[in-house]
Design a protein around this motif. Structure first.
Motif, PDB file in Angstrom:
ATOM      1  N   SER A   4     131.148 -30.299  43.332  1.00  0.00           N
ATOM      2  CA  SER A   4     129.720 -30.015  43.472  1.00  0.00           C
ATOM      3  C   SER A   4     128.943 -31.316  43.607  1.00  0.00           C
ATOM      4  CB  SER A   4     129.192 -29.219  42.274  1.00  0.00           C
ATOM      5  OG  SER A   4     129.260 -30.004  41.099  1.00  0.00           O
ATOM      6  N   VAL A   5     127.812 -31.215  44.285  1.00  0.00           N
ATOM      7  CA  VAL A   5     126.878 -32.328  44.408  1.00  0.00           C
ATOM      8  C   VAL A   5     125.477 -31.750  44.278  1.00  0.00           C
ATOM      9  CG1 VAL A   5     126.056 -34.254  45.815  1.00  0.00           C
ATOM     10  CG2 VAL A   5     128.426 -33.490  46.034  1.00  0.00           C
ATOM     11  N   GLU A   6     124.667 -32.362  43.426  1.00  0.00           N
ATOM     12  CA  GLU A   6     123.292 -31.914  43.238  1.00  0.00           C
ATOM     13  C   GLU A   6     122.354 -33.078  43.477  1.00  0.00           C
ATOM     14  OE1 GLU A   6     122.953 -30.091  39.397  1.00  0.00           O
ATOM     15  OE2 GLU A   6     124.544 -28.657  39.825  1.00  0.00           O
ATOM     16  N   TYR A   7     121.211 -32.798  44.097  1.00  0.00           N
ATOM     17  CA  TYR A   7     120.207 -33.804  44.410  1.00  0.00           C
ATOM     18  C   TYR A   7     118.901 -33.409  43.734  1.00  0.00           C
ATOM     19  CZ  TYR A   7     123.543 -35.002  48.076  1.00  0.00           C
ATOM     20  OH  TYR A   7     124.677 -35.352  48.755  1.00  0.00           O
ATOM     21  N   TYR A   8     118.260 -34.374  43.065  1.00  0.00           N
ATOM     22  CA  TYR A   8     116.993 -34.141  42.381  1.00  0.00           C
ATOM     23  C   TYR A   8     115.987 -35.171  42.864  1.00  0.00           C
ATOM     24  CZ  TYR A   8     120.226 -31.756  39.237  1.00  0.00           C
ATOM     25  OH  TYR A   8     121.207 -30.953  38.723  1.00  0.00           O
ATOM     26  N   GLN A   9     114.827 -34.732  43.341  1.00  0.00           N
ATOM     27  CA  GLN A   9     113.812 -35.665  43.800  1.00  0.00           C
ATOM     28  C   GLN A   9     112.692 -35.737  42.764  1.00  0.00           C
ATOM     29  OE1 GLN A   9     111.869 -34.927  47.601  1.00  0.00           O
ATOM     30  NE2 GLN A   9     111.895 -37.131  47.961  1.00  0.00           N
ATOM     31  N   TYR A  10     112.175 -36.959  42.563  1.00  0.00           N
ATOM     32  CA  TYR A  10     111.157 -37.217  41.550  1.00  0.00           C
ATOM     33  C   TYR A  10     109.902 -37.795  42.190  1.00  0.00           C
ATOM     34  CZ  TYR A  10     114.870 -36.364  38.243  1.00  0.00           C
ATOM     35  OH  TYR A  10     115.883 -35.777  37.527  1.00  0.00           O
ATOM     36  N   ALA A  11     108.835 -37.813  41.413  1.00  0.00           N
ATOM     37  CA  ALA A  11     107.539 -38.269  41.912  1.00  0.00           C
ATOM     38  C   ALA A  11     107.510 -39.774  42.191  1.00  0.00           C
ATOM     39  CB  ALA A  11     106.430 -37.914  40.924  1.00  0.00           C
ATOM     40  N   ASP A  12     108.249 -40.561  41.393  1.00  0.00           N
ATOM     41  CA  ASP A  12     108.245 -42.007  41.599  1.00  0.00           C
ATOM     42  C   ASP A  12     109.552 -42.615  41.085  1.00  0.00           C
ATOM     43  OD1 ASP A  12     107.961 -42.482  38.736  1.00  0.00           O
ATOM     44  OD2 ASP A  12     105.828 -42.065  38.981  1.00  0.00           O
ATOM     45  N   ARG A  13     109.732 -43.892  41.362  1.00  0.00           N
ATOM     46  CA  ARG A  13     110.967 -44.588  40.987  1.00  0.00           C
ATOM     47  C   ARG A  13     111.168 -44.633  39.472  1.00  0.00           C
ATOM     48  NH1 ARG A  13     112.076 -50.395  43.443  1.00  0.00           N
ATOM     49  NH2 ARG A  13     111.622 -49.166  45.288  1.00  0.00           N
ATOM     50  N   ASN A  14     110.081 -44.792  38.715  1.00  0.00           N
ATOM     51  CA  ASN A  14     110.213 -44.824  37.261  1.00  0.00           C
ATOM     52  C   ASN A  14     110.787 -43.513  36.725  1.00  0.00           C
ATOM     53  OD1 ASN A  14     109.267 -47.446  37.065  1.00  0.00           O
ATOM     54  ND2 ASN A  14     107.146 -46.814  36.754  1.00  0.00           N
ATOM     55  N   ALA A  15     110.370 -42.404  37.289  1.00  0.00           N
ATOM     56  CA  ALA A  15     110.883 -41.100  36.862  1.00  0.00           C
ATOM     57  C   ALA A  15     112.360 -40.951  37.224  1.00  0.00           C
ATOM     58  CB  ALA A  15     110.064 -39.975  37.491  1.00  0.00           C
ATOM     59  N   VAL A  16     112.747 -41.465  38.403  1.00  0.00           N
ATOM     60  CA  VAL A  16     114.163 -41.432  38.799  1.00  0.00           C
ATOM     61  C   VAL A  16     114.995 -42.241  37.815  1.00  0.00           C
ATOM     62  CG1 VAL A  16     115.827 -42.097  40.578  1.00  0.00           C
ATOM     63  CG2 VAL A  16     113.652 -41.097  41.235  1.00  0.00           C
ATOM     64  N   TYR A  17     114.529 -43.455  37.502  1.00  0.00           N
ATOM     65  CA  TYR A  17     115.281 -44.316  36.584  1.00  0.00           C
ATOM     66  C   TYR A  17     115.344 -43.720  35.177  1.00  0.00           C
ATOM     67  CZ  TYR A  17     115.612 -48.140  39.961  1.00  0.00           C
ATOM     68  OH  TYR A  17     115.911 -48.926  41.033  1.00  0.00           O
ATOM     69  N   ALA A  18     114.280 -43.057  34.757  1.00  0.00           N
ATOM     70  CA  ALA A  18     114.305 -42.413  33.438  1.00  0.00           C
ATOM     71  C   ALA A  18     115.351 -41.302  33.412  1.00  0.00           C
ATOM     72  CB  ALA A  18     112.921 -41.860  33.092  1.00  0.00           C
ATOM     73  N   ALA A  19     115.396 -40.486  34.451  1.00  0.00           N
ATOM     74  CA  ALA A  19     116.383 -39.400  34.522  1.00  0.00           C
ATOM     75  C   ALA A  19     117.799 -39.968  34.592  1.00  0.00           C
ATOM     76  CB  ALA A  19     116.102 -38.508  35.725  1.00  0.00           C
TER      77      ALA A  19
END
Length: 88
Positions: A4-19
């Motif tokens: 499986s592969v899942e993709y999650y998009q976030y509002a900004d880079r900080n949110a991506v790095y936090a996740a």
């Protein structure tokens, strides 16, 4: 190929790095032998219950991706990521 592969998009880079940090924070021994950063984002892989897991970010697109490869070793999953991980 991974199970499986899942993709999650976030509002900004900080949110991506936090996740990403929450997901890989408990990983003590990355299994792919790669540094945490690559040109374009961050990368980590590890084993969980016999499956290999690979997580990476795509900074420009603000995406966190997670691939699970049952029956794959971390280097095999890393090779898949390097060659065929698409869509970005």
């Amino acid at each position: 190929a991974p199970s499986s592969v899942e993709y999650y998009q976030y509002a900004d880079r900080n949110a991506v790095y936090a996740a990403f940090g929450e997901l890989v924070g408990a990983v003590q021994e990355p299994g792919c032998g790669q540094a945490e950063a690559y040109d374009g984002g961050r990368l980590a892989c590890w084993k969980v219950k016999g499956a290999s897991v690979l997580a990476w970010t795509h900074d420009r697109q603000r995406i966190l991706s997670v691939a699970v490869g049952r029956g794959m070793q971390p280097p095999e999953l890393l090779r898949w990521w390097q060659l065929d991980s698409g869509p970005i």
